[in-house]
Design a protein around this motif. Sequence first.
Motif, mmCIF file in Angstrom:
data_model
loop_
_atom_site.group_PDB
_atom_site.id
_atom_site.type_symbol
_atom_site.label_atom_id
_atom_site.label_comp_id
_atom_site.label_asym_id
_atom_site.label_seq_id
_atom_site.Cartn_x
_atom_site.Cartn_y
_atom_site.Cartn_z
ATOM 1 N N ARG A 29 0.819 -1.213 0.000
ATOM 2 C CA ARG A 29 0.000 0.000 0.000
ATOM 3 C C ARG A 29 0.851 1.260 0.000
ATOM 4 N N PHE A 30 2.146 1.131 0.276
ATOM 5 C CA PHE A 30 3.040 2.282 0.276
ATOM 6 C C PHE A 30 3.914 2.348 -0.974
ATOM 7 N N TYR A 31 3.605 1.513 -1.945
ATOM 8 C CA TYR A 31 4.402 1.442 -3.162
ATOM 9 C C TYR A 31 3.713 2.174 -4.311
ATOM 10 N N ASN A 32 4.501 2.925 -5.084
ATOM 11 C CA ASN A 32 4.030 3.420 -6.366
ATOM 12 C C ASN A 32 4.037 2.241 -7.333
ATOM 13 N N VAL A 33 3.036 2.176 -8.190
ATOM 14 C CA VAL A 33 2.909 1.040 -9.099
ATOM 15 C C VAL A 33 2.725 1.534 -10.525
ATOM 16 N N ALA A 34 3.430 0.910 -11.436
ATOM 17 C CA ALA A 34 3.358 1.288 -12.843
ATOM 18 C C ALA A 34 3.048 0.074 -13.711
ATOM 19 N N TRP A 35 2.518 0.352 -14.867
ATOM 20 C CA TRP A 35 2.351 -0.648 -15.921
ATOM 21 C C TRP A 35 3.300 -0.295 -17.060
ATOM 22 N N PHE A 36 3.954 -1.308 -17.575
ATOM 23 C CA PHE A 36 4.805 -1.195 -18.756
ATOM 24 C C PHE A 36 4.320 -2.237 -19.760
ATOM 25 N N ARG A 37 4.743 -2.097 -20.995
ATOM 26 C CA ARG A 37 4.422 -3.105 -21.994
ATOM 27 C C ARG A 37 5.584 -3.275 -22.950
ATOM 28 N N GLN A 38 5.634 -4.456 -23.536
ATOM 29 C CA GLN A 38 6.667 -4.736 -24.528
ATOM 30 C C GLN A 38 6.035 -5.479 -25.695
ATOM 31 N N TYR A 94 3.342 -5.628 -18.109
ATOM 32 C CA TYR A 94 3.981 -5.915 -16.832
ATOM 33 C C TYR A 94 3.591 -4.852 -15.805
ATOM 34 N N CYS A 95 3.416 -5.275 -14.561
ATOM 35 C CA CYS A 95 3.288 -4.300 -13.497
ATOM 36 C C CYS A 95 4.600 -4.278 -12.707
ATOM 37 N N ALA A 96 4.896 -3.107 -12.182
ATOM 38 C CA ALA A 96 6.134 -2.900 -11.446
ATOM 39 C C ALA A 96 5.849 -1.994 -10.256
ATOM 40 N N ALA A 97 6.614 -2.160 -9.189
ATOM 41 C CA ALA A 97 6.364 -1.394 -7.972
ATOM 42 C C ALA A 97 7.666 -0.956 -7.338
ATOM 43 N N ASP A 98 7.594 0.170 -6.650
ATOM 44 C CA ASP A 98 8.764 0.674 -5.937
ATOM 45 C C ASP A 98 8.291 1.583 -4.814
ATOM 46 N N TRP A 110 9.015 -6.519 -10.131
ATOM 47 C CA TRP A 110 8.279 -6.730 -11.378
ATOM 48 C C TRP A 110 7.446 -8.005 -11.314
ATOM 49 N N GLY A 111 6.282 -7.941 -11.965
ATOM 50 C CA GLY A 111 5.478 -9.134 -12.153
ATOM 51 C C GLY A 111 5.916 -9.857 -13.404
ATOM 52 N N GLN A 112 5.289 -11.007 -13.680
ATOM 53 C CA GLN A 112 5.727 -11.850 -14.781
ATOM 54 C C GLN A 112 5.148 -11.468 -16.132
ATOM 55 N N GLY A 113 4.160 -10.617 -16.174
ATOM 56 C CA GLY A 113 3.600 -10.173 -17.448
ATOM 57 C C GLY A 113 2.375 -10.955 -17.863
ATOM 58 N N THR A 114 1.497 -10.278 -18.575
ATOM 59 C CA THR A 114 0.306 -10.904 -19.140
ATOM 60 C C THR A 114 0.136 -10.405 -20.573
ATOM 61 N N LEU A 115 -0.196 -11.321 -21.478
ATOM 62 C CA LEU A 115 -0.240 -10.999 -22.901
ATOM 63 C C LEU A 115 -1.593 -10.434 -23.294
ATOM 64 N N VAL A 116 -1.544 -9.310 -23.974
ATOM 65 C CA VAL A 116 -2.740 -8.695 -24.555
ATOM 66 C C VAL A 116 -2.578 -8.700 -26.070
ATOM 67 N N THR A 117 -3.550 -9.278 -26.759
ATOM 68 C CA THR A 117 -3.527 -9.320 -28.215
ATOM 69 C C THR A 117 -4.785 -8.663 -28.736
ATOM 70 N N VAL A 118 -4.607 -7.646 -29.577
ATOM 71 C CA VAL A 118 -5.737 -6.919 -30.139
ATOM 72 C C VAL A 118 -5.786 -7.208 -31.633
ATOM 73 N N SER A 119 -6.870 -7.810 -32.076
ATOM 74 C CA SER A 119 -6.997 -8.159 -33.486
ATOM 75 C C SER A 119 -7.706 -7.043 -34.238
#
Length: 120
Positions: A29-38, A94-98, A110-119
Amino acid sequence: VQLQAFGGGLVQAGGSLRLSCAASGRAFRFYNVAWFRQAPGKEREFVAVISWTGSSTNYADSVKGRFTISRDNSKNAVYLRMNSLKPEDTAIYYCAADSRRTGQGPYDDWGQGTLVTVSS
């Protein structure tokens, strides 16, 4: 903290998805959290960040107005609501926290990542 991202999947262009980032540890609850993508063949890029209080958010220009980051500290979770998805949003997210850094990081956890595919 340990992070796990989930909620990805296959969606048509114009559709919506909500990603979740679940965390262990009461300190989350005291961590800033970000989303990244690759995306395939591309470097990892910043998507969005939320402060530990939830009062401050920031987005990459490419997702501004379409994506919303939020958090529920009572559930140790951060969410990324993605609307009006485009094929170019296809990526592993990916989500990441610090506890100290924010914005584009760098982040320690860092989390392990989840795949998003947009057709199209």
